[in-house]
Design a protein around this motif. Sequence first.
Motif, PDB file in Angstrom:
ATOM      1  N   GLY A 177     -11.088  17.921   5.025  1.00  0.00           N
ATOM      2  CA  GLY A 177     -11.053  17.685   6.461  1.00  0.00           C
ATOM      3  C   GLY A 177      -9.833  16.978   7.007  1.00  0.00           C
ATOM      4  N   ILE A 178      -8.757  16.915   6.219  1.00  0.00           N
ATOM      5  CA  ILE A 178      -7.553  16.246   6.696  1.00  0.00           C
ATOM      6  C   ILE A 178      -6.341  16.804   5.950  1.00  0.00           C
ATOM      7  N   GLY A 179      -5.196  16.812   6.621  1.00  0.00           N
ATOM      8  CA  GLY A 179      -3.974  17.292   5.988  1.00  0.00           C
ATOM      9  C   GLY A 179      -4.121  18.701   5.447  1.00  0.00           C
ATOM     10  N   GLU A 180      -3.659  18.897   4.209  1.00  0.00           N
ATOM     11  CA  GLU A 180      -3.722  20.214   3.571  1.00  0.00           C
ATOM     12  C   GLU A 180      -4.982  20.394   2.723  1.00  0.00           C
ATOM     13  N   LEU A 181      -5.902  19.466   2.803  1.00  0.00           N
ATOM     14  CA  LEU A 181      -7.142  19.584   2.048  1.00  0.00           C
ATOM     15  C   LEU A 181      -8.043  20.636   2.691  1.00  0.00           C
ATOM     16  N   PRO A 182      -9.095  21.086   1.977  1.00  0.00           N
ATOM     17  CA  PRO A 182     -10.022  22.055   2.574  1.00  0.00           C
ATOM     18  C   PRO A 182     -10.546  21.574   3.921  1.00  0.00           C
ATOM     19  N   LYS A 183     -10.655  22.494   4.877  1.00  0.00           N
ATOM     20  CA  LYS A 183     -11.087  22.134   6.226  1.00  0.00           C
ATOM     21  C   LYS A 183     -12.581  21.837   6.282  1.00  0.00           C
ATOM     22  N   SER A 184     -13.339  22.471   5.400  1.00  0.00           N
ATOM     23  CA  SER A 184     -14.783  22.278   5.384  1.00  0.00           C
ATOM     24  C   SER A 184     -15.212  21.665   4.056  1.00  0.00           C
ATOM     25  N   LEU A 185     -16.429  21.140   4.048  1.00  0.00           N
ATOM     26  CA  LEU A 185     -16.965  20.566   2.812  1.00  0.00           C
ATOM     27  C   LEU A 185     -17.668  21.683   2.046  1.00  0.00           C
ATOM     28  N   GLU A 186     -16.892  22.693   1.700  1.00  0.00           N
ATOM     29  CA  GLU A 186     -17.378  23.857   0.959  1.00  0.00           C
ATOM     30  C   GLU A 186     -16.372  24.202  -0.129  1.00  0.00           C
ATOM     31  N   MET A 208       0.839  -1.189   0.000  1.00  0.00           N
ATOM     32  CA  MET A 208       0.000   0.000   0.000  1.00  0.00           C
ATOM     33  C   MET A 208       0.879   1.246   0.000  1.00  0.00           C
ATOM     34  N   GLU A 209       0.502   2.213  -0.831  1.00  0.00           N
ATOM     35  CA  GLU A 209       1.244   3.459  -0.912  1.00  0.00           C
ATOM     36  C   GLU A 209       0.374   4.593  -0.401  1.00  0.00           C
ATOM     37  N   GLN A 210       0.939   5.405   0.472  1.00  0.00           N
ATOM     38  CA  GLN A 210       0.216   6.536   1.039  1.00  0.00           C
ATOM     39  C   GLN A 210       0.608   7.830   0.327  1.00  0.00           C
ATOM     40  N   TYR A 211      -0.399   8.635   0.034  1.00  0.00           N
ATOM     41  CA  TYR A 211      -0.173   9.977  -0.500  1.00  0.00           C
ATOM     42  C   TYR A 211      -0.764  10.966   0.499  1.00  0.00           C
ATOM     43  N   ARG A 212       0.039  11.971   0.846  1.00  0.00           N
ATOM     44  CA  ARG A 212      -0.393  12.902   1.890  1.00  0.00           C
ATOM     45  C   ARG A 212      -0.036  14.335   1.497  1.00  0.00           C
ATOM     46  N   SER A 213      -0.648  14.834   0.451  1.00  0.00           N
ATOM     47  CA  SER A 213      -0.383  16.190  -0.001  1.00  0.00           C
ATOM     48  C   SER A 213      -1.700  16.877  -0.332  1.00  0.00           C
ATOM     49  N   LYS A 214      -1.633  18.158  -0.646  1.00  0.00           N
ATOM     50  CA  LYS A 214      -2.843  18.880  -1.021  1.00  0.00           C
ATOM     51  C   LYS A 214      -3.307  18.497  -2.418  1.00  0.00           C
ATOM     52  N   GLU A 215      -2.414  17.876  -3.202  1.00  0.00           N
ATOM     53  CA  GLU A 215      -2.784  17.423  -4.547  1.00  0.00           C
ATOM     54  C   GLU A 215      -3.490  16.073  -4.521  1.00  0.00           C
ATOM     55  N   ILE A 216      -3.115  15.228  -3.594  1.00  0.00           N
ATOM     56  CA  ILE A 216      -3.754  13.915  -3.460  1.00  0.00           C
ATOM     57  C   ILE A 216      -3.530  13.389  -2.049  1.00  0.00           C
ATOM     58  N   TYR A 217      -4.613  13.138  -1.346  1.00  0.00           N
ATOM     59  CA  TYR A 217      -4.549  12.557  -0.005  1.00  0.00           C
ATOM     60  C   TYR A 217      -5.301  11.225  -0.097  1.00  0.00           C
ATOM     61  N   PHE A 235      -3.441  11.515 -11.911  1.00  0.00           N
ATOM     62  CA  PHE A 235      -2.098  11.167 -11.433  1.00  0.00           C
ATOM     63  C   PHE A 235      -1.931   9.653 -11.330  1.00  0.00           C
ATOM     64  N   ILE A 236      -2.895   8.981 -10.730  1.00  0.00           N
ATOM     65  CA  ILE A 236      -2.815   7.521 -10.582  1.00  0.00           C
ATOM     66  C   ILE A 236      -2.954   6.837 -11.931  1.00  0.00           C
ATOM     67  N   LYS A 237      -3.875   7.311 -12.765  1.00  0.00           N
ATOM     68  CA  LYS A 237      -4.060   6.726 -14.101  1.00  0.00           C
ATOM     69  C   LYS A 237      -2.764   6.765 -14.899  1.00  0.00           C
ATOM     70  N   GLU A 238      -2.110   7.912 -14.879  1.00  0.00           N
ATOM     71  CA  GLU A 238      -0.889   8.056 -15.667  1.00  0.00           C
ATOM     72  C   GLU A 238       0.261   7.258 -15.061  1.00  0.00           C
ATOM     73  N   LYS A 239       0.339   7.244 -13.756  1.00  0.00           N
ATOM     74  CA  LYS A 239       1.417   6.498 -13.100  1.00  0.00           C
ATOM     75  C   LYS A 239       1.293   5.002 -13.354  1.00  0.00           C
ATOM     76  N   GLU A 263     -11.272  20.150  -9.588  1.00  0.00           N
ATOM     77  CA  GLU A 263      -9.926  19.909 -10.119  1.00  0.00           C
ATOM     78  C   GLU A 263      -9.123  18.969  -9.229  1.00  0.00           C
ATOM     79  N   TYR A 264      -9.397  18.990  -7.924  1.00  0.00           N
ATOM     80  CA  TYR A 264      -8.673  18.084  -7.014  1.00  0.00           C
ATOM     81  C   TYR A 264      -8.930  16.630  -7.409  1.00  0.00           C
ATOM     82  N   PHE A 265     -10.201  16.282  -7.621  1.00  0.00           N
ATOM     83  CA  PHE A 265     -10.547  14.919  -8.012  1.00  0.00           C
ATOM     84  C   PHE A 265      -9.920  14.572  -9.368  1.00  0.00           C
ATOM     85  N   ILE A 266     -10.064  15.489 -10.317  1.00  0.00           N
ATOM     86  CA  ILE A 266      -9.528  15.250 -11.654  1.00  0.00           C
ATOM     87  C   ILE A 266      -8.030  14.981 -11.592  1.00  0.00           C
ATOM     88  N   ASN A 267      -7.308  15.837 -10.886  1.00  0.00           N
ATOM     89  CA  ASN A 267      -5.848  15.728 -10.846  1.00  0.00           C
ATOM     90  C   ASN A 267      -5.381  14.500 -10.074  1.00  0.00           C
TER      91      ASN A 267
END
Length: 259
Positions: A57-66, A1-10, A79-83, A71-75
């Motif tokens: 609600g986690i890491g560098e992602l938006p704090k609220s569901l607003e 299992m690989e963990q991603y923990r950034s604002k681009e992909i968590y 990223f995984i598709k291309e990798k 683009e976050y989902f798309i990117n």
Amino acid sequence: MEQYRSKEIYADFYENEGKTLAVVMSGSVPGLPTHINDDLSNYLKQNFNVLFLAYYGIGELPKSLEMVPIEYFINAITFIKEKQNIPDDKVIIIGQSKGGEAALVLTNYIKSAITIATVPSSYVFQGLPEDLFSIYKAQPKASWSFNNEELPYIKFSFDEASMNYAKNKNFCKCHETSIEKNFNPDALIDLDNYKGKVLLISSENDQYWPSKNMCNTLMENSKNKDNIKHVSLNLEDHCFLWYEESVIEIISYLKANVQ
């Protein structure tokens, strides 16, 4: 299992080389998807590349569901598709509750083979602030944004009856009242241009929002009815990635539709 923990992909990613990619998103609980039935989790990990994707609600992602950027989902998915060198026709999006709303919205932005939305909405609704108790006085915002612009949405409407239901953790009346009083036709999620297949699983006794009626609305308004299947189960609450009955429906659908 690989963990991603950034604002681009968590996310947590389970590699299964050469297999279809299954992206899993849970509802309005912050962070990574939780309450996933072991049978479903094991089936996905054995037969798919699996991306368990957080979106707020986690890491560098938006704090609220607003105003969560589409683009976050798309990117993240791209990223995984291309990798992993996964083509569009080998992508499945699975979302539960608010994640089901997101999964259906994404049919307008991402090419995929299958979208599975359990207890989803047929509309984009107002987002949820970090402090839920402030929702009555906070400036309303959409749940999702694109190009920094909020998607059209239905604002919440609170009256005495819906608030009394909410005190007993039944929020369905609030959503029904909001649809009735603040109806916005542009907030209806459009599935007409989606080329993939859609499985909708709703609850007969939904206490969060009227998922059965909203799934029926999606069916009634879609020009692609032949590509959409709606199953309504006599279950309550929103843990449709957990309940045995709904998990059986998901796995059966995947077995029948994924080559």
